[in-house]
Structures are given as C-alpha cells and as structure tokens.
Design a protein around this motif. Structure first.
Motif, short mmCIF file in Angstrom:
data_model
loop_
_atom_site.label_atom_id
_atom_site.label_comp_id
_atom_site.label_asym_id
_atom_site.label_seq_id
_atom_site.Cartn_x
_atom_site.Cartn_y
_atom_site.Cartn_z
N LEU A 54 -2.27 5.49 -1.84
CA LEU A 54 -3.31 4.99 -0.93
C LEU A 54 -4.67 5.49 -1.39
O LEU A 54 -4.97 6.69 -1.31
CB LEU A 54 -3.03 5.46 0.50
CG LEU A 54 -4.03 4.96 1.57
CD1 LEU A 54 -4.03 3.44 1.63
CD2 LEU A 54 -3.68 5.55 2.94
N ASP A 55 -5.50 4.58 -1.85
CA ASP A 55 -6.86 4.90 -2.31
C ASP A 55 -7.82 4.59 -1.17
O ASP A 55 -8.08 3.42 -0.85
CB ASP A 55 -7.20 4.07 -3.55
CG ASP A 55 -8.57 4.42 -4.13
OD1 ASP A 55 -9.29 5.23 -3.52
OD2 ASP A 55 -8.90 3.88 -5.21
N LEU A 56 -8.36 5.62 -0.54
CA LEU A 56 -9.23 5.42 0.62
C LEU A 56 -10.48 4.63 0.28
O LEU A 56 -11.03 3.93 1.14
CB LEU A 56 -9.62 6.78 1.22
CG LEU A 56 -8.46 7.68 1.67
CD1 LEU A 56 -9.01 8.95 2.32
CD2 LEU A 56 -7.54 6.94 2.63
N THR A 62 -11.75 3.49 8.40
CA THR A 62 -11.07 2.25 8.76
C THR A 62 -10.03 2.52 9.86
O THR A 62 -9.23 3.45 9.76
CB THR A 62 -10.33 1.67 7.53
OG1 THR A 62 -11.27 1.48 6.47
CG2 THR A 62 -9.66 0.35 7.88
N ALA A 63 -10.07 1.72 10.92
CA ALA A 63 -9.09 1.85 11.99
C ALA A 63 -7.74 1.31 11.52
O ALA A 63 -7.68 0.37 10.72
CB ALA A 63 -9.55 1.10 13.23
N VAL A 64 -6.67 1.89 12.03
CA VAL A 64 -5.34 1.45 11.64
C VAL A 64 -5.13 -0.03 11.93
O VAL A 64 -4.48 -0.75 11.17
CB VAL A 64 -4.27 2.30 12.36
CG1 VAL A 64 -2.89 1.66 12.27
CG2 VAL A 64 -4.25 3.70 11.78
N ARG A 65 -5.71 -0.53 13.03
CA ARG A 65 -5.54 -1.95 13.38
C ARG A 65 -6.13 -2.88 12.31
O ARG A 65 -5.76 -4.06 12.26
CB ARG A 65 -6.20 -2.24 14.73
CG ARG A 65 -7.71 -2.10 14.74
CD ARG A 65 -8.29 -2.73 16.00
NE ARG A 65 -7.86 -2.04 17.19
CZ ARG A 65 -8.55 -1.03 17.76
NH1 ARG A 65 -9.68 -0.60 17.20
NH2 ARG A 65 -8.11 -0.45 18.84
N ASP A 66 -7.02 -2.36 11.49
CA ASP A 66 -7.65 -3.18 10.45
C ASP A 66 -6.98 -3.04 9.09
O ASP A 66 -7.44 -3.63 8.11
CB ASP A 66 -9.13 -2.80 10.32
CG ASP A 66 -9.91 -3.10 11.60
OD1 ASP A 66 -9.59 -4.11 12.27
OD2 ASP A 66 -10.83 -2.33 11.93
N LEU A 67 -5.91 -2.27 9.01
CA LEU A 67 -5.21 -2.10 7.75
C LEU A 67 -4.25 -3.25 7.49
O LEU A 67 -3.63 -3.79 8.42
CB LEU A 67 -4.40 -0.79 7.76
CG LEU A 67 -5.18 0.52 7.76
CD1 LEU A 67 -4.20 1.69 7.88
CD2 LEU A 67 -6.03 0.66 6.50
N GLU A 68 -4.12 -3.61 6.21
CA GLU A 68 -3.06 -4.54 5.83
C GLU A 68 -1.73 -3.83 6.01
O GLU A 68 -1.64 -2.61 5.99
CB GLU A 68 -3.25 -4.97 4.37
CG GLU A 68 -4.53 -5.73 4.09
CD GLU A 68 -4.55 -7.10 4.74
OE1 GLU A 68 -3.45 -7.64 5.04
OE2 GLU A 68 -5.65 -7.64 4.96
N ARG A 69 -0.67 -4.62 6.18
CA ARG A 69 0.66 -4.05 6.43
C ARG A 69 1.07 -3.05 5.34
O ARG A 69 1.58 -1.97 5.63
CB ARG A 69 1.67 -5.19 6.52
CG ARG A 69 3.12 -4.82 6.33
CD ARG A 69 3.69 -4.01 7.45
NE ARG A 69 5.11 -3.76 7.21
CZ ARG A 69 5.81 -2.80 7.78
NH1 ARG A 69 5.23 -1.99 8.63
NH2 ARG A 69 7.09 -2.64 7.51
N LEU A 70 0.81 -3.38 4.08
CA LEU A 70 1.21 -2.49 2.98
C LEU A 70 0.41 -1.19 3.02
O LEU A 70 0.97 -0.10 2.80
CB LEU A 70 1.03 -3.18 1.63
CG LEU A 70 1.45 -2.37 0.41
CD1 LEU A 70 2.93 -1.97 0.49
CD2 LEU A 70 1.19 -3.17 -0.87
N ASP A 71 -0.88 -1.26 3.33
CA ASP A 71 -1.69 -0.05 3.42
C ASP A 71 -1.26 0.82 4.60
O ASP A 71 -1.29 2.05 4.52
CB ASP A 71 -3.18 -0.40 3.54
CG ASP A 71 -3.78 -0.84 2.22
OD1 ASP A 71 -3.26 -0.43 1.17
OD2 ASP A 71 -4.79 -1.58 2.24
N ALA A 72 -0.86 0.18 5.71
CA ALA A 72 -0.35 0.94 6.85
C ALA A 72 0.93 1.67 6.47
O ALA A 72 1.14 2.83 6.88
CB ALA A 72 -0.11 0.01 8.04
N ASP A 77 4.04 -7.87 -1.94
CA ASP A 77 3.89 -6.61 -1.21
C ASP A 77 5.22 -5.90 -1.05
O ASP A 77 5.28 -4.66 -1.07
CB ASP A 77 3.26 -6.87 0.16
CG ASP A 77 1.77 -7.11 0.09
OD1 ASP A 77 1.19 -6.91 -0.99
OD2 ASP A 77 1.19 -7.51 1.12
N ARG A 78 6.30 -6.68 -0.90
CA ARG A 78 7.63 -6.06 -0.79
C ARG A 78 7.97 -5.33 -2.09
O ARG A 78 8.49 -4.21 -2.07
CB ARG A 78 8.68 -7.13 -0.50
CG ARG A 78 10.07 -6.57 -0.25
CD ARG A 78 11.07 -7.67 0.10
NE ARG A 78 10.70 -8.36 1.31
CZ ARG A 78 10.30 -9.62 1.37
NH1 ARG A 78 10.23 -10.33 0.25
NH2 ARG A 78 9.98 -10.18 2.51
#
Length: 281
Positions: A151-153, A162-172, A201-202
C-alpha cells in the motif's frame, strides 16, 4: 514485542486439523475438516457462501470454539490453547468482526493500530523507552507493514488523509492486511478475499497474500475459488454424516444443547448461529 518463532526457527505457524468441526444450535457450521500445512503456507478456504468458511477461519485463529476433532496452530492445541493462538494470529478483513471504519482516514486507522500495539503487546521495557524512541519504533513497524501489504499512501486520492469510504476495494484490502501485519503475527487470516474484485484485482490480491506467505507468515484466506499453488480446504453447504456419539457443543458462552441441535445439515443457518453464539454475527 516481536512475534515468537516456532521451534524450527521459522516465523510462520504450521496449521493442522483432523476431523475438525463446529456445531451451532441449528446445525453444523462446518465438519470433517482436515488439513496439514507448513509454516509460511498460503491456505485457501474455498467454498460457497454459507458453507462455514468464516467460522472455520475464526476457529483456526482461536476466536471460535470447535465442537469436535483436533486442531493445532504453531504447536498450540485447539481448543485448549485458544487464547495463545489468538496472540500469534491476526485478522485482516472479516465482516462483523474486524471491519474498517469507513468514516476514519487511513492515517487514523494506522495511528490507532500503533497505539493498540504499544498498549497491549509492548513489554515493560518497551513502555519505559523515551517517547521519541517509541514513536520511531512505531513508525518503523507501520512502514514495514505498509510495504508488505503493497500500500503506497502517496497514490491514494488524499494520501494518508483519504477516508476508508473513498478507497478502492483492493486498497481497502491492502490497508486491512497492513493493520494486521503491524503486530507481526505468525498467522494472518483474511475473509472474502475475492469478493467484489475484478479479475485483475483478484490476481493482485492473491499476489499480495502469496508475497506475505513467502515472507514467512502463514496466510489463511477465505475465497469462492482458490488459485493454483495454494493449500486448499474445501467447505460444502450440503449434509454431512453425524457421528454416533456427537460431542456436546461448547461455544464460548457455554450454550446448552437443545432439540434444534440434532440437525445434521451444514447450512447457512448453522454458520450464522455459530457466529451469533460468540457475539460476532
């Protein structure tokens, strides 16, 4: 406090089970599970939704009490050493158990995890270190975990704000794995690995988990379809034969068996009941 190593000097925890099963009030969450995996293995729990995958993951990490059979994680017997297994294992994303807070930022999650790590896992000697030294050590752990999770911030929309709600599924998923790795566990458990991910992403998610396993940490991952090169445990949602002398269910709240407990089905209801029995539904 660093995670202990196994007697052979490896970091990861070996995972074994034989005739492993967990029964809820209305049926078996899972049953007749057997596995033998070396430290640093990537273990996939494969099966359809409702087949007891999450319950098996929680049982193998010491968070749910099995009903029958035997299990061992890092040389620690289940269910006798459940608390010790919890100390050497960590949960990534598990719905209803260890979910990210969508309102918090990435930085807030990381800061909270570092504080918990220092509060509950640190030795007295560590707690007595100068504040600057403790902060540097915490930062080092976080950087190490972020690198291991890939994970590269700097690539996030608002970086670490960045709020968690704004993360892509893979980044979460990467963030959840990083948070778990801050404690340097010997066993990492991840639920719903391939849920709502594109094919690309999988593939990236499995690449991440394989990298963690290659780094020495045993990985236990729930999925609907396991990739090649993994140790696979398959769970099923249909009926399973009962033993002639079934063991009394022993979930954490000491539920007493009822007539409903005699059902033979390994069903979604059985899984939900088993989760509810531990207050984790």
């Amino acid at each position: 406090m660093d995670s202990p190593v196994s007697p052979d000097g490896s970091h990861g925890a070996a995972v074994t089970a034989e005739d492993f099963g967990l029964k809820g009030p209305r049926g078996w969450a899972f049953r007749s599970v057997s596995i033998e995996a070396e430290p640093g293995s990537l273990i996939a729990i494969e099966g359809p939704s409702g087949s007891g995958r999450t319950c098996l993951l929680l049982a193998l990490t010491g968070r749910m009490r099995p009903t029958e059979g035997r299990g061992e994680v890092g040389g620690l017997q289940l269910p006798r050493k459940m608390a010790a297994v919890r100390r050497i294992s960590a949960l990534g994303p598990v719905p209803g158990v260890s979910e990210l807070d969508p309102a918090l930022t990435v930085a807030e999650h990381l800061r909270e995890r570092a504080l918990l790590q220092r509060r509950f896992d640190g030795s007295l000697r560590t707690l007595l270190r100068p504040r600057a030294e403790r902060a540097a050590a915490a930062r080092s752990r976080i950087d190490e975990a972020l690198e291991a999770a890939g994970l590269d911030l700097a690539t996030l929309p608002k970086k670490d704000r960045t709020a968690v709600r704004d993360l892509e599924r893979l980044d979460a998923l990467r963030l959840s794995v990083a948070l778990a790795l801050v404690g340097r566990p010997r066993l990492l458990a991840v639920d719903d690995t391939d849920l709502k991910l594109s094919d690309d992403d999988r593939a990236e998610a499995w690449k991440l988990l394989r990298s963690v396993a290659e780094g020495g940490t045993t990985v236990l991952a729930v999925c609907s379809q396991a990739p090649e090169g993994t140790t696979v445990i398959r769970t099923v949602a249909d009926t399973a034969p009962r033993s002639e002398d079934p063991t009394e269910p022993t979930p954490e709240d000491k539920h007493e068996p009822t007539p409903e407990d005699t059902t033979e089905d390994t069903t979604e209801e059985g899984t939900a009941d088993a989760l509810a029995e531990t207050g984790r539904a």
